[in-house]
Each structure stands twice: as structure tokens, then as C-alpha cells.
Enzyme design. Structure first.
Site, PDB file in Angstrom:
ATOM      1  N   THR A  72       0.770  -1.209   0.045  1.00  0.00           N
ATOM      2  CA  THR A  72       0.055   0.102   0.001  1.00  0.00           C
ATOM      3  C   THR A  72       0.823   1.240  -0.126  1.00  0.00           C
ATOM      4  O   THR A  72       1.870   1.364   0.677  1.00  0.00           O
ATOM      5  CB  THR A  72      -0.872  -0.023   1.155  1.00  0.00           C
ATOM      6  OG1 THR A  72      -1.613   1.465   1.102  1.00  0.00           O
ATOM      7  CG2 THR A  72      -0.262  -0.191   2.568  1.00  0.00           C
ATOM      8  N   ASP A 117      -0.294   3.925   1.202  1.00  0.00           N
ATOM      9  CA  ASP A 117      -0.382   4.452   2.346  1.00  0.00           C
ATOM     10  C   ASP A 117       0.264   4.312   3.752  1.00  0.00           C
ATOM     11  O   ASP A 117       0.392   4.791   4.604  1.00  0.00           O
ATOM     12  CB  ASP A 117      -1.890   4.304   2.676  1.00  0.00           C
ATOM     13  CG  ASP A 117      -2.974   4.762   1.659  1.00  0.00           C
ATOM     14  OD1 ASP A 117      -2.732   5.760   0.856  1.00  0.00           O
ATOM     15  OD2 ASP A 117      -4.234   4.766   1.905  1.00  0.00           O
TER      16      ASP A 117
HETATM   17  O1  F6P Z   1      -5.373   2.314  -0.465  1.00  0.00           O
HETATM   18  C1  F6P Z   1      -4.284   3.302  -1.175  1.00  0.00           C
HETATM   19  C2  F6P Z   1      -5.226   4.387  -1.855  1.00  0.00           C
HETATM   20  O2  F6P Z   1      -4.237   5.001  -2.288  1.00  0.00           O
HETATM   21  C3  F6P Z   1      -6.015   5.069  -0.736  1.00  0.00           C
HETATM   22  O3  F6P Z   1      -5.290   6.109  -0.080  1.00  0.00           O
HETATM   23  C4  F6P Z   1      -6.965   5.892  -1.902  1.00  0.00           C
HETATM   24  O4  F6P Z   1      -8.214   6.254  -0.960  1.00  0.00           O
HETATM   25  C5  F6P Z   1      -7.418   4.778  -2.530  1.00  0.00           C
HETATM   26  O5  F6P Z   1      -6.216   3.890  -2.769  1.00  0.00           O
HETATM   27  C6  F6P Z   1      -8.117   5.002  -3.849  1.00  0.00           C
HETATM   28  O6  F6P Z   1      -8.234   4.129  -4.413  1.00  0.00           O
HETATM   29  P1  F6P Z   1      -8.880   3.669  -5.918  1.00  0.00           P
HETATM   30  O7  F6P Z   1      -9.282   4.954  -6.405  1.00  0.00           O
HETATM   31  O8  F6P Z   1      -8.536   2.910  -6.820  1.00  0.00           O
HETATM   32  O9  F6P Z   1     -10.289   3.180  -5.638  1.00  0.00           O
END
Ligand code: F6P
Length: 359
Positions: A137, A139
Site C-alpha cells: 500500500t 498509504d
Molecule cells: O489504499 C491506497 C489508496 O491510495 C487510498 O489512499 C485511496 O483512498 C485509494 O487507494 C483510492 O483507490 P481507488 O481510486 O483505486 O479506488
């Protein structure tokens, strides 16, 4: 029983370094006499026997530096409970996955994913699939591992963006608000904010008061710094308020966060009387080539995953515990989030330098 044939899949949002893990798993497995099958589109690739392909070192040559994932990924929550249409009629998703896993003669499965995907993997582990998880991740919010690959790349990109915004903010004496990713944890905002010299950092762990942020930025004006940079994690929210959503959760889709940067930008214009602008870095943080740090971490994770498989050690996630790569039981990590501790060194360092968190 000696493992002869393994599968590998990627799930959840992509992160720079996924391909580096795939390459490391394929090469290490090949050198250990283990055949590796690449499964497409996360666990969906185990709904049919024709949604995977054998991967040899030739197939992964040159992918170390590539973002994305050659296997494809999906980000639609946990589908494992429901019914799914298959070429053989409707089936219970989780039963079908286990059935196809065995039909394809697989001995173990490497699952590269974030908390959601690792939770699904843990479920399949209990249903009889020998699993080794690899944490992913940008994050950096998975518990049990100090680092996740993708985080360093995202922070580097965000820092570069903040550097560019600094010059234009200074030229126009404006406040520039940068919205970065970080759903439940503010690691990217904190690291990129400190690396980029932000004046305010807003993270989900600390609900903010916009008046306190405005006060601090106005103080800068008084002593002559007539521009400011604010970094806001997408999951940050005001005291007494809630997270800013682009789309509410529906079906198996998680809610989509976004828009806090624009709201903070508007509120700061009102509270300070200065010109403000906002930028959302969004998915740019997930693209591009992984940094050398992320390539090395991803490669170590991949090689160690194969090592665990060779030792018959399943139900674990490879994890970074510097200087080592260790195994953590999946059951200890799923369903939890590694948030920024309020007494963490970096947060206190930022405070010591006068950065406001809006509290
Ligand atoms: O989990 C990682 C992340 O980058 C989050 O910070 C974000 O909310 C999410 O992915 C967005 O993911 P997607 O647009 O692919 O649904």
C-alpha cells in the site's frame, strides 16, 4: 510435501513495486525448481482455469522498474461471500476459488495486497489454501511491517510536487493546498509534508480546526513569509466534522474519498483574506517507476515469500523489521490499521519546527 507449483496474484489498489515482487517471486521460485502461475485480476482469476498463465524468468525480465502490475488488480472490497456467475453456472465465490485452486494443481498462493486483500487471503487460508501474504500500500498503514513498498515512491513524488508548488506559491504570495492520498492514516502527508517543508499538515489522526491553521499561516505573513504550503491527507477532516467523500460506499465498492483540499483552500481564503489554490495529486502518486528503496524492499519481500513457501510456513505475511524481513501471522494483522502515533518522532519534530496540525 515439497511444493512444486504456486500461484501469485495482486489485489487492491496498485502500488509502485508490485511488478518487482512478481519478478522476485518468479525468479526465486524458478531457481528453487518451483513452477509459478500468474493469476489475473486478484482472486477473480481463480474463478476459471483460463485466467492465469505460467510465468518464467523470461516473462518477468524488464518489469523491475515498471509501475502497475502485469497481472491486473481489482479494488472492489470483499466479494468472497456472494454468488458469482462462472462458465459452469452460478457458484459461491469462495467455494469456487478453492475448487479452481485445487483443480489447477497449485500447492500454495502468494497474495500481494493491502489490508482488504490480505483479509480475503486469510479467509482462504482458513478454507485450506496455503497462503503467504506480501503487504502492499502506498498509504503504509498495514500493521506489523515498518515499511510497505510504494510508500517511498509516493512520498518522493509528492515531495517533488510540493517543491514545484513552493516556487509558484512564493512568487504569488499565495497559500497552496496539496491533497495527497491517505485514507485512514496520514503517513504520506506527514512524510511529504516534512520533506517538502510544509507549514501545515492535516492528517486523519488529528481532526483540525481551520481557524488555528489560518492563525499560524497569518503569523508567517507577519514575519515576512508571505506564502504557505498546506498538505492535507484525503482522509483528514475538521473537528466535529466528517471525511470528504466523492462517492459513498455501494455494493462491494469502498467509499471514495476526496475534496478536502478544495474545502481547506476555500476556508483558508475566507479566514486569511489571501489568495489560495489547491491541487489534488491523486493517482499520480500510485504511478511511475518505483524508487530504488521500493524496488529493493519489493525484491526482498518476494524472495522471502518463496523462502517461507519452501519451508512450509503458511498463514504469514512477509514484513519489514529492519534490518530483517520476518513473517507475521496473518491473523495478527488483518482488520487493523497502522495510524500515525501522536507521539511519533516525526510528528513531534514537525511540531518543534512550528508546523501546525490544526489542533
Ligand atoms: O489504499 C491506497 C489508496 O491510495 C487510498 O489512499 C485511496 O483512498 C485509494 O487507494 C483510492 O483507490 P481507488 O481510486 O483505486 O479506488
Amino acid at each position: 510435501m515439497a511444493v512444486k507449483r504456486i500461484g501469485i496474484l495482486t489485489g487492491g489498489g496498485d502500488a509502485p513495486g508490485l511488478n518487482a515482487v512478481i519478478r522476485a517471486v518468479v525468479k526465486s521460485a524458478f531457481n528453487a525448481g518451483i513452477t509459478c502461475l500468474g493469476i489475473e485480476d486478484s482472486f477473480d482469476g481463480l474463478l476459471e482455469t483460463d485466467r492465469s498463465r505460467e510465468l518464467t524468468p523470461r516473462d518477468v525480465t524488464g518489469i523491475l522498474r515498471l509501475g502497475g502490475t502485469i497481472l491486473g488488480t481489482i479494488n472492489t472490497g470483499d466479494p468472497s461471500a456472494g454468488l458469482v456467475a462462472t462458465s459452469e453456472g452460478p457458484r459461491v465465490y469462495s467455494e469456487r476459488v478453492v475448487e479452481i485452486f485445487h483443480r489447477m494443481g497449485l500447492d500454495a498462493l502468494v497474495v500481494i495486497g493491502g489490508d482488504g486483500t490480505l483479509g480475503i487471503a486469510h479467509h482462504f487460508g482458513k478454507a485450506g489454501i496455503p497462503i503467504v501474504g506480501v503487504p502492499k500500500t502506498i498509504d503504509n498503514d498495514i500493521v506489523g511491517t515498518v515499511n510497505c513498498f510504494g510508500f517511498d515512491t509516493a512520498v518522493s513524488f509528492a515531495t517533488d510536487a510540493i517543491d514545484r508548488l513552493h516556487t509558484t506559491a512564493e512568487a504569488h504570495r499565495r497559500i497552496l493546498v496539496v491533497e495527497v492520498m491517505g485514507r485512514d492514516a496520514g503517513w504520506i502527508a506527514l512524510w511529504a509534508g516534512v520533506a517538502g517543508g510544509a507549514d501545515a499538515i492535516l492528517i486523519p489522526e488529528i481532526p483540525f480546526d481551520i481557524c488555528l491553521v489560518a492563525e499560524r499561516l497569518k503569523e508567517r505573513d507577519k514575519w515576512g513569509a508571505k506564502f504557505s504550503i498546506v498538505v492535507a491527507a484525503e482522509g483528514a477532516f475538521p473537528k466535529g466534522g466528517s471525511q470528504s467523500l466523492i462517492e459513498a460506499a455501494h455494493d462491494a465498492q469502498l467509499e471514495r474519498l476526496g475534496g478536502i483540499g478544495a474545502k481547506v483552500c476555500e476556508a483558508l481564503a475566507r479566514e486569511t483574506g489571501k489568495q489560495t489554490r489547491s491541487v489534488v495529486l491523486g493517482h499520480l502518486q500510485r504511478g511511475g517507476a518505483p524508487t530504488s528503496f521500493d524496488r529493493v524492499l519489493a525484491t526482498r519481500f518476494g524472495a522471502q515469500a518463496v523462502e517461507f513457501i519452501r519451508r512450509g510456513q503458511f498463514g504469514v505475511m512477509v514484513a519489514s523489521a529492519p534490518p530483517d524481513i520476518v513473517g507475521r501471522p496473518l491473523e495478527e494483522i488483518v482488520g487493523k490499521t497502522k495510524t500515525v502515533p501522536l507521539d511519533s518522532d516525526l510528528l513531534l519534530t514537525a511540531r518543534a519546527l512550528g508546523v501546525t496540525f490544526g489542533d
